[in-house]
Design an enzyme around this catalytic site. Structure first.
Site, PDB file in Angstrom:
ATOM      1  N   GLU A   1       1.153  10.399  -2.567  1.00 44.77           N
ATOM      2  CA  GLU A   1       2.008  11.538  -2.198  1.00 44.77           C
ATOM      3  C   GLU A   1       3.486  11.156  -2.160  1.00 44.77           C
ATOM      4  O   GLU A   1       4.340  12.010  -2.032  1.00 44.77           O
ATOM      5  CB  GLU A   1       1.542  12.118  -0.851  1.00 44.77           C
ATOM      6  CG  GLU A   1       1.918  11.339   0.407  1.00 44.77           C
ATOM      7  CD  GLU A   1       1.058  10.101   0.689  1.00 44.77           C
ATOM      8  OE1 GLU A   1       0.280   9.676  -0.186  1.00 44.77           O
ATOM      9  OE2 GLU A   1       1.178   9.562   1.809  1.00 44.77           O
TER      10      GLU A   1
ATOM     11  N   CYS B   1      -4.227   4.828   2.103  1.00 48.70           N
ATOM     12  CA  CYS B   1      -3.603   3.822   2.969  1.00 48.70           C
ATOM     13  C   CYS B   1      -4.577   3.348   4.045  1.00 48.70           C
ATOM     14  O   CYS B   1      -5.607   2.778   3.705  1.00 48.70           O
ATOM     15  CB  CYS B   1      -2.280   4.332   3.546  1.00 48.70           C
ATOM     16  SG  CYS B   1      -1.255   2.984   4.172  1.00 48.70           S
TER      17      CYS B   1
ATOM     18  N   HIS C   1       0.686   5.020  -1.645  1.00 48.58           N
ATOM     19  CA  HIS C   1       0.854   6.408  -1.218  1.00 48.58           C
ATOM     20  C   HIS C   1       1.069   7.299  -2.439  1.00 48.58           C
ATOM     21  O   HIS C   1       2.194   7.435  -2.911  1.00 48.58           O
ATOM     22  CB  HIS C   1       2.052   6.531  -0.273  1.00 48.58           C
ATOM     23  CG  HIS C   1       1.784   5.946   1.068  1.00 48.58           C
ATOM     24  ND1 HIS C   1       1.168   6.655   2.082  1.00 48.58           N
ATOM     25  CD2 HIS C   1       1.996   4.712   1.560  1.00 48.58           C
ATOM     26  CE1 HIS C   1       1.028   5.880   3.141  1.00 48.58           C
ATOM     27  NE2 HIS C   1       1.522   4.692   2.856  1.00 48.58           N
TER      28      HIS C   1
END
Lengths: 209, 267
Positions: A193, A88, A191
């Site tokens: 994650e 990011c 993202h």
């Protein structure tokens, strides 16, 4: 690890500008040991390093600079050419500058300018949600030419990488780089994650470097 | 060429109240009807895991007790557990008063922060939070009610009263102040299953150029499709709808996909 390779130790740069907890959990889920890097000496035990980042570009750039870690990271990524993943705003910091905070300086390790999405009919900014990434080069288990959906949450993006640097391209009014790589440096705008199984595959791909 | 392949989002909303159970204060998942008639449903983390398995695009977690988030260990540890036990984006709200509260929630694993009453009282909070964390982190939540024969007005949840503030006007104001997203909920339809308020939804969406999540009233899969098709919503959130049915997200997704709306079906 199952295939007998050496254990992966992922150092997540902790410069107080990111949601480190989620990244830690995701790397642990794919079998890595994680540690938070707050000082240069902590890099010594790492095999991989992650530069996260949530916040305005200028805020993150200032925090990274204040952490005193920039030189050690430069040595890690450029001199020793060891694996680094920007996520990011951590990706954006690898550029030269961003329209978000024109007076702040990026690291310039990948180069280029981070620009705001122009928006327009049917294209709202920030770009929030799941969008399709087309892999222009293979990465991990993703083959060239395939697509997968990842979670994005941003208003600014990397529009002008050098030829061949883009691994994954995405459209939101304009085409932008969702994922780039230059040698040992990899960076993702989405993202991983937060992108469920597709995201975990990206992290595994990074660990296999 | 398609301008964007961004998918429409389906977002389960977890409403949380603090309850004293077995001598300890715990977070309990509840549903509400018209913002009252609270019903305890269960344990939020296990519910979130079910939603994740059913491909929820995000989660919204709101503390409807409105207690200040600073020092609210019950909520903070809930967020930490949600962030460590699921891999979904989390938007968290309730009792957010300062920029430091944003930082606190982000440190505990939230990806986005919702502000409501305190943004009405102090719109500068939106600007300050967007400057530090980026607009994409700041979700302004707008609850509204339509009094008899009048325009929809913004609700002050802490006072359980509507204000004089017009919904469209506040939506535009919040976007100008720097909000990255709006969560717009019709309190009269909350928990009723009677369908989204498409007219107000469309008015807000046409008035701003940031993404809008609409909520309040989903009782059938068609209601989600209407929110996207007729309302133009970027995302639809629902609480009660998802709490009481098994496998609902997957069925709902299939219905929305069959209605021709771009939505994620697998990862």
């Amino acid at each position: 690890m199952r295939d007998g390779r050496a254990k992966r130790v992922v150092g997540i740069v902790d410069y107080k500008a990111g949601n480190i907890q989620s990244i830690e959990n995701a790397f642990m889920h794919v079998g890595a040991t994680v540690l938070r890097v707050r000082s240069a000496s902590e890099l010594e035990s790492c095999t991989h390093v992650v530069l996260p980042g949530v916040g305005a570009f200028g805020f993150c750039a200032q925090r990274l600079s204040a952490s005193g870690l920039t030189e050690s990271l430069r040595c890690w990524a450029l001199t020793e050419q060891r694996p680094l993943l920007g996520i990011c705003v951590g990706m954006q910091l690898l550029g030269d500058r961003s329209e978000e905070s024109p007076s702040a300086e990026g690291l310039g390790w990948i180069g280029g300018t981070i620009r705001r999405f122009p928006g327009g009919a049917g294209v709202r900014v920030p770009h929030v949600g799941w969008n399709t990434v087309r892999f222009e080069r293979s990465f991990g288990t993703f083959d060239r030419g395939t697509t997968a959906d990842f979670y994005f949450d941003h208003s600014f993006a990397y529009h002008d990488p050098k030829a061949g640097e883009t691994i994954g391209a995405c459209m939101h009014g304009v085409r932008f780089s969702a994922m780039v790589a230059a040698g040992n440096i990899t960076a993702v705008q989405f993202h991983p994650e937060k992108s469920q199984s597709a995201g975990l595959k990206i992290l595994s791909g990074f660990l296999s470097q | 060429m398609t301008a964007t392949l961004l998918k429409k989002r389906l977002i389960p909303k977890l409403l949380i109240k603090h309850r004293q159970m077995a001598g300890r204060e715990r977070p309990v998942l509840v549903t509400t009807k018209r913002y009252s008639e609270v019903l305890d449903v269960g344990e939020p983390v296990s519910q979130a895991k079910i939603y994740e398995a059913q491909l929820a695009d995000e989660l919204i977690v709101l503390n409807i007790d409105g207690t200040p988030i600073a020092g609210d260990e019950v909520m903070l540890s809930l967020i930490e557990r949600l962030a460590s036990e699921t891999f979904m984006p989390l938007a968290v709200g309730g009792g957010v008063r300062t920029v430091d509260d944003f930082a606190l929630l982000l440190e505990h694993g939230a990806d986005k922060v919702c502000v409501n009453t305190n943004a009405q009282l102090e719109p500068d909070l939106i600007t300050a939070a967007a400057d530090r964390f980026g607009a994409q982190c700041v979700v302004v939540s707008i609850d509204f009610r339509t009094e008899a024969a009048g325009a929809p007005k913004v609700l002050r949840c802490d006072l359980r009263q509507t204000t004089e503030l017009d919904v469209e006007r506040w939506a535009v104001g919040a976007a100008l102040a720097g909000a990255g997203e709006l969560l717009v909920t019709d309190a009269d339809r909350d928990g009723t299953g009677s369908g989204l308020n498409i007219a107000v939804c469309k008015t807000v969406i046409d008035a701003v150029d940031i993404p809008v999540i609409v909520s309040g009233g989903c009782g059938r899969a068609e209601h989600f499709a209407e929110g996207f098709h007729l309302g133009g919503a970027d995302a639809v959130a629902a609480g009660t709808f998802f709490c009481f049915r098994d496998q609902n997200l997957i069925q709902t997704r299939a219905h929305i996909r069959n209605a021709g709306i771009p939505i994620r079906m697998e990862t």
